[in-house]
Design an enzyme around this catalytic site. Sequence first.
Site, PDB file in Angstrom:
ATOM      1  N   GLU A  55      43.564 -59.408 -32.027  1.00 51.46           N
ATOM      2  CA  GLU A  55      44.462 -58.639 -31.167  1.00 51.46           C
ATOM      3  C   GLU A  55      45.419 -57.784 -32.005  1.00 51.46           C
ATOM      4  O   GLU A  55      46.176 -58.327 -32.811  1.00 51.46           O
ATOM      5  CB  GLU A  55      45.285 -59.647 -30.356  1.00 51.46           C
ATOM      6  N   ARG A 106      47.039 -62.204 -33.318  1.00 54.04           N
ATOM      7  CA  ARG A 106      46.413 -63.499 -33.039  1.00 54.04           C
ATOM      8  C   ARG A 106      44.914 -63.325 -32.830  1.00 54.04           C
ATOM      9  O   ARG A 106      44.435 -62.210 -32.614  1.00 54.04           O
ATOM     10  CB  ARG A 106      47.054 -64.168 -31.817  1.00 54.04           C
ATOM     11  N   ARG A 109      61.698 -67.253 -24.259  1.00 54.50           N
ATOM     12  CA  ARG A 109      60.487 -67.733 -23.590  1.00 54.50           C
ATOM     13  C   ARG A 109      59.900 -68.948 -24.318  1.00 54.50           C
ATOM     14  O   ARG A 109      59.125 -69.704 -23.744  1.00 54.50           O
ATOM     15  CB  ARG A 109      59.419 -66.625 -23.566  1.00 54.50           C
ATOM     16  N   ARG A 147      61.215 -77.978 -29.789  1.00 54.07           N
ATOM     17  CA  ARG A 147      61.163 -79.376 -29.339  1.00 54.07           C
ATOM     18  C   ARG A 147      61.355 -80.331 -30.512  1.00 54.07           C
ATOM     19  O   ARG A 147      60.869 -80.074 -31.617  1.00 54.07           O
ATOM     20  CB  ARG A 147      59.815 -79.677 -28.678  1.00 54.07           C
ATOM     21  N   ARG A 153      53.823 -51.378 -24.744  1.00 54.22           N
ATOM     22  CA  ARG A 153      52.951 -51.694 -25.860  1.00 54.22           C
ATOM     23  C   ARG A 153      51.548 -51.879 -25.290  1.00 54.22           C
ATOM     24  O   ARG A 153      51.385 -52.398 -24.175  1.00 54.22           O
ATOM     25  CB  ARG A 153      53.369 -53.007 -26.545  1.00 54.22           C
ATOM     26  N   TYR A 187      57.632 -57.711 -17.235  1.00 54.33           N
ATOM     27  CA  TYR A 187      56.613 -58.656 -17.663  1.00 54.33           C
ATOM     28  C   TYR A 187      56.609 -59.794 -16.651  1.00 54.33           C
ATOM     29  O   TYR A 187      57.633 -60.457 -16.460  1.00 54.33           O
ATOM     30  CB  TYR A 187      56.879 -59.217 -19.080  1.00 54.33           C
ATOM     31  N   ASP A 239      54.477 -63.298 -15.427  1.00 56.88           N
ATOM     32  CA  ASP A 239      53.372 -64.234 -15.507  1.00 56.88           C
ATOM     33  C   ASP A 239      52.636 -64.246 -14.173  1.00 56.88           C
ATOM     34  O   ASP A 239      53.200 -63.866 -13.137  1.00 56.88           O
ATOM     35  CB  ASP A 239      53.905 -65.647 -15.815  1.00 56.88           C
TER      36      ASP A 239
HETATM   37  P1  FAD Z   1      47.587 -55.660 -12.652  1.00 56.62           P
HETATM   38  O1  FAD Z   1      46.763 -56.864 -12.940  1.00 56.62           O
HETATM   39  O2  FAD Z   1      47.870 -54.726 -13.758  1.00 56.62           O
HETATM   40  O3  FAD Z   1      46.867 -54.861 -11.461  1.00 56.62           O
HETATM   41  C1  FAD Z   1      47.253 -53.558 -11.093  1.00 56.62           C
HETATM   42  C2  FAD Z   1      45.985 -52.785 -10.731  1.00 56.62           C
HETATM   43  O4  FAD Z   1      46.361 -51.541 -10.125  1.00 56.62           O
HETATM   44  C3  FAD Z   1      45.108 -52.433 -11.918  1.00 56.62           C
HETATM   45  O5  FAD Z   1      43.809 -52.967 -11.759  1.00 56.62           O
HETATM   46  C4  FAD Z   1      45.069 -50.893 -11.912  1.00 56.62           C
HETATM   47  O6  FAD Z   1      43.797 -50.355 -12.253  1.00 56.62           O
HETATM   48  C5  FAD Z   1      45.401 -50.574 -10.462  1.00 56.62           C
HETATM   49  N1  FAD Z   1      45.993 -49.244 -10.242  1.00 56.62           N
HETATM   50  C6  FAD Z   1      47.094 -48.725 -10.844  1.00 56.62           C
HETATM   51  N2  FAD Z   1      47.375 -47.498 -10.339  1.00 56.62           N
HETATM   52  C7  FAD Z   1      46.415 -47.233  -9.397  1.00 56.62           C
HETATM   53  C8  FAD Z   1      46.185 -46.137  -8.504  1.00 56.62           C
HETATM   54  N3  FAD Z   1      46.974 -45.052  -8.443  1.00 56.62           N
HETATM   55  N4  FAD Z   1      45.100 -46.215  -7.676  1.00 56.62           N
HETATM   56  C9  FAD Z   1      44.284 -47.288  -7.688  1.00 56.62           C
HETATM   57  N5  FAD Z   1      44.481 -48.355  -8.512  1.00 56.62           N
HETATM   58  C10 FAD Z   1      45.534 -48.339  -9.338  1.00 56.62           C
HETATM   59  N6  FAD Z   1      50.243 -64.369 -17.198  1.00 56.62           N
HETATM   60  C11 FAD Z   1      50.130 -65.719 -17.187  1.00 56.62           C
HETATM   61  O7  FAD Z   1      50.556 -66.349 -16.206  1.00 56.62           O
HETATM   62  N7  FAD Z   1      49.548 -66.394 -18.223  1.00 56.62           N
HETATM   63  C12 FAD Z   1      49.071 -65.762 -19.328  1.00 56.62           C
HETATM   64  O8  FAD Z   1      48.566 -66.406 -20.251  1.00 56.62           O
HETATM   65  C13 FAD Z   1      49.169 -64.348 -19.377  1.00 56.62           C
HETATM   66  N8  FAD Z   1      48.711 -63.678 -20.429  1.00 56.62           N
HETATM   67  C14 FAD Z   1      48.901 -62.330 -20.493  1.00 56.62           C
HETATM   68  C15 FAD Z   1      48.442 -61.680 -21.639  1.00 56.62           C
HETATM   69  C16 FAD Z   1      48.638 -60.328 -21.762  1.00 56.62           C
HETATM   70  C17 FAD Z   1      48.137 -59.628 -23.002  1.00 56.62           C
HETATM   71  C18 FAD Z   1      49.337 -59.623 -20.743  1.00 56.62           C
HETATM   72  C19 FAD Z   1      49.653 -58.164 -20.907  1.00 56.62           C
HETATM   73  C20 FAD Z   1      49.727 -60.260 -19.577  1.00 56.62           C
HETATM   74  C21 FAD Z   1      49.516 -61.621 -19.448  1.00 56.62           C
HETATM   75  N9  FAD Z   1      49.889 -62.303 -18.283  1.00 56.62           N
HETATM   76  C22 FAD Z   1      49.773 -63.673 -18.255  1.00 56.62           C
HETATM   77  C23 FAD Z   1      50.438 -61.589 -17.113  1.00 56.62           C
HETATM   78  C24 FAD Z   1      49.357 -61.119 -16.084  1.00 56.62           C
HETATM   79  O9  FAD Z   1      48.468 -60.239 -16.711  1.00 56.62           O
HETATM   80  C25 FAD Z   1      50.075 -60.460 -14.886  1.00 56.62           C
HETATM   81  O10 FAD Z   1      50.866 -61.421 -14.221  1.00 56.62           O
HETATM   82  C26 FAD Z   1      49.140 -59.853 -13.830  1.00 56.62           C
HETATM   83  O11 FAD Z   1      48.138 -59.054 -14.379  1.00 56.62           O
HETATM   84  C27 FAD Z   1      49.944 -59.005 -12.847  1.00 56.62           C
HETATM   85  O12 FAD Z   1      49.138 -58.596 -11.767  1.00 56.62           O
HETATM   86  P2  FAD Z   1      49.392 -57.236 -11.001  1.00 56.62           P
HETATM   87  O13 FAD Z   1      48.468 -57.247  -9.849  1.00 56.62           O
HETATM   88  O14 FAD Z   1      50.837 -57.045 -10.756  1.00 56.62           O
HETATM   89  O15 FAD Z   1      48.990 -56.087 -12.051  1.00 56.62           O
HETATM   90  N1  UDP Z   2      56.447 -64.762 -31.103  1.00 51.13           N
HETATM   91  C1  UDP Z   2      56.502 -64.798 -32.478  1.00 51.13           C
HETATM   92  N2  UDP Z   2      55.598 -65.565 -33.150  1.00 51.13           N
HETATM   93  C2  UDP Z   2      54.632 -66.266 -32.535  1.00 51.13           C
HETATM   94  C3  UDP Z   2      54.568 -66.235 -31.132  1.00 51.13           C
HETATM   95  C4  UDP Z   2      55.502 -65.472 -30.435  1.00 51.13           C
HETATM   96  O1  UDP Z   2      57.344 -64.148 -33.085  1.00 51.13           O
HETATM   97  O2  UDP Z   2      53.816 -66.911 -33.223  1.00 51.13           O
HETATM   98  C5  UDP Z   2      57.445 -63.930 -30.379  1.00 51.13           C
HETATM   99  C6  UDP Z   2      56.872 -62.550 -30.017  1.00 51.13           C
HETATM  100  O3  UDP Z   2      57.908 -61.592 -30.164  1.00 51.13           O
HETATM  101  C7  UDP Z   2      56.497 -62.703 -28.565  1.00 51.13           C
HETATM  102  C8  UDP Z   2      57.592 -63.672 -28.065  1.00 51.13           C
HETATM  103  O4  UDP Z   2      57.821 -64.556 -29.182  1.00 51.13           O
HETATM  104  O5  UDP Z   2      56.540 -61.474 -27.871  1.00 51.13           O
HETATM  105  C9  UDP Z   2      57.229 -64.463 -26.830  1.00 51.13           C
HETATM  106  O6  UDP Z   2      56.063 -65.224 -27.092  1.00 51.13           O
HETATM  107  P1  UDP Z   2      54.914 -65.379 -26.009  1.00 51.13           P
HETATM  108  O7  UDP Z   2      53.910 -66.326 -26.519  1.00 51.13           O
HETATM  109  O8  UDP Z   2      55.544 -65.630 -24.681  1.00 51.13           O
HETATM  110  O9  UDP Z   2      54.273 -63.922 -26.051  1.00 51.13           O
HETATM  111  P2  UDP Z   2      53.156 -63.272 -25.139  1.00 51.13           P
HETATM  112  O10 UDP Z   2      52.466 -64.348 -24.354  1.00 51.13           O
HETATM  113  O11 UDP Z   2      53.927 -62.344 -24.286  1.00 51.13           O
HETATM  114  O12 UDP Z   2      52.247 -62.600 -26.106  1.00 51.13           O
END
Ligand code: FAD
Ligand code: UDP
Length: 383
Positions: A299, A278, A172, A176, A248, A347, A349
């Site tokens: 975090e 972070r 991912r 560069r 996780r 996972y 985005d």
């Molecule tokens: P969710 O947002 O999880 O929505 C699912 C919903 O279903 C939840 O609100 C839950 O309460 C509900 N639900 C579940 N079961 C039931 C049930 N039985 N009845 C009623 N409700 C229910 N993407 C990016 O593009 N850029 C980023 O920088 C980025 N950062 C992230 C950082 C983290 C820490 C994480 C974990 C993800 C990140 N993502 C990011 C990804 C992003 O969070 C997801 O793409 C997005 O949340 C997916 O949407 P979803 O609707 O599939 O799931």
């Molecule tokens: N990662 C790392 N060091 C960093 C940033 C990322 O080792 O400073 C690794 C880590 O395992 C992470 C993966 O690279 O899960 C992908 O990074 P990304 O930024 O996409 O992670 P996320 O947005 O899922 O937290």
Amino acid sequence: MKKIAVVGAGFSGAVIAHELAKKNYEIDVFDSRSHIAGNCHTERDAETDVMVHIYGPHIFHTSNEKVWDYVRQFDEFMPFINRVKAIFNGRVYSLPINLLTINNFFGKTFNPKEAEEFMASIGDQSITDPQTFEEQALRFVGKDLYEAFFKGYTTKQWGMHPSELPASILKRLPVRFNYDDNYYASKYQGMPKHGYSYIVERMLDHANISLHLNTKFERDMAAEYDHVFYSGPIDAWFNYQRGRLGYRTLDFVAERHKGDYQGNAVVNYCNEDVPYTRISEHKHFSPWETHEGTVIFKEYSRFCEEKDTPYYPIRLAKEKSQLKEYIELASGEKNMTFVGRLGTYRYLDMHVTIGEALDVAERFLDCETSGEFMPPFVVNPLQ
Ligand code: FAD
Ligand code: UDP
């Protein structure tokens, strides 16, 4: 009017509800939480008024023209480029690894060509087909950069040694040989001016949509509907009968300060003895706003227990074989489609989530016209 249930008011559910409402279906959207937008939920911090990404920092980026045009119907996207800093052994570097990182780390003044040759010389060329995260890192950045930026961070993030993780996780991140420190290589990047929850609110604002918050959708409710789109956890729908799929989770520990805490939205802490991975400072996600106070989140990553919020699917061999069994169970469901990050245990985005939700809605409408069977998945969750 046909009745549709959409389970989950995150991007998956909201996009499907919005698209089908426009085509005159009657939609009930359910979410067990007290708010919309799922894990992308944003709200203003009561103390500092900073717009906070409640479930961790979310930066919108995509190269998909259709998705970029789609989201911009619901809010203005403000210029924002994610430029991550990383701290290792008390020094600050730029991530992803770029020419500045290489020159700072090794005390050099390489130009792009020299840096590329140098990196090739420190990479382990004996690894021809990297399978694990560790092999991928050793092959492309060599032992010193691997141990500085990836080994400790990844061990904290995933709770296991990088030799137990797949190479795909590291793929991912680019390497560069210029000074481009943009964390993403996508064509478009930005932040919604009013936050992600505002976008979802506008998607759900339609006369054919009824929103039911604080309402868990249970199996016995499905009979009332012509079709169910389910974005909840796939294992939960089948009452965990093949075991819980491993995730996780993250603990976010907030602190409030005056002024500017770290001068950047995201700073990674790569040493293993620093317990958090972070720190994100959310006012820097809205650089067009000014705030005197600031709120930061440290975090901490750990294994997701029953009561925790699932964040990152683990997806190692054991989980994939469980997932395969859940896919088989899902194929026995009638009038039901599993979508999103939890419904397909991947996972995703935001731009991928939104693109797939648009495809699901389109496929459903096609099936309605042709009389074809709407499958339980429009993408293979094992891919
Ligand atoms: P969710 O947002 O999880 O929505 C699912 C919903 O279903 C939840 O609100 C839950 O309460 C509900 N639900 C579940 N079961 C039931 C049930 N039985 N009845 C009623 N409700 C229910 N993407 C990016 O593009 N850029 C980023 O920088 C980025 N950062 C992230 C950082 C983290 C820490 C994480 C974990 C993800 C990140 N993502 C990011 C990804 C992003 O969070 C997801 O793409 C997005 O949340 C997916 O949407 P979803 O609707 O599939 O799931
Ligand atoms: N990662 C790392 N060091 C960093 C940033 C990322 O080792 O400073 C690794 C880590 O395992 C992470 C993966 O690279 O899960 C992908 O990074 P990304 O930024 O996409 O992670 P996320 O947005 O899922 O937290």
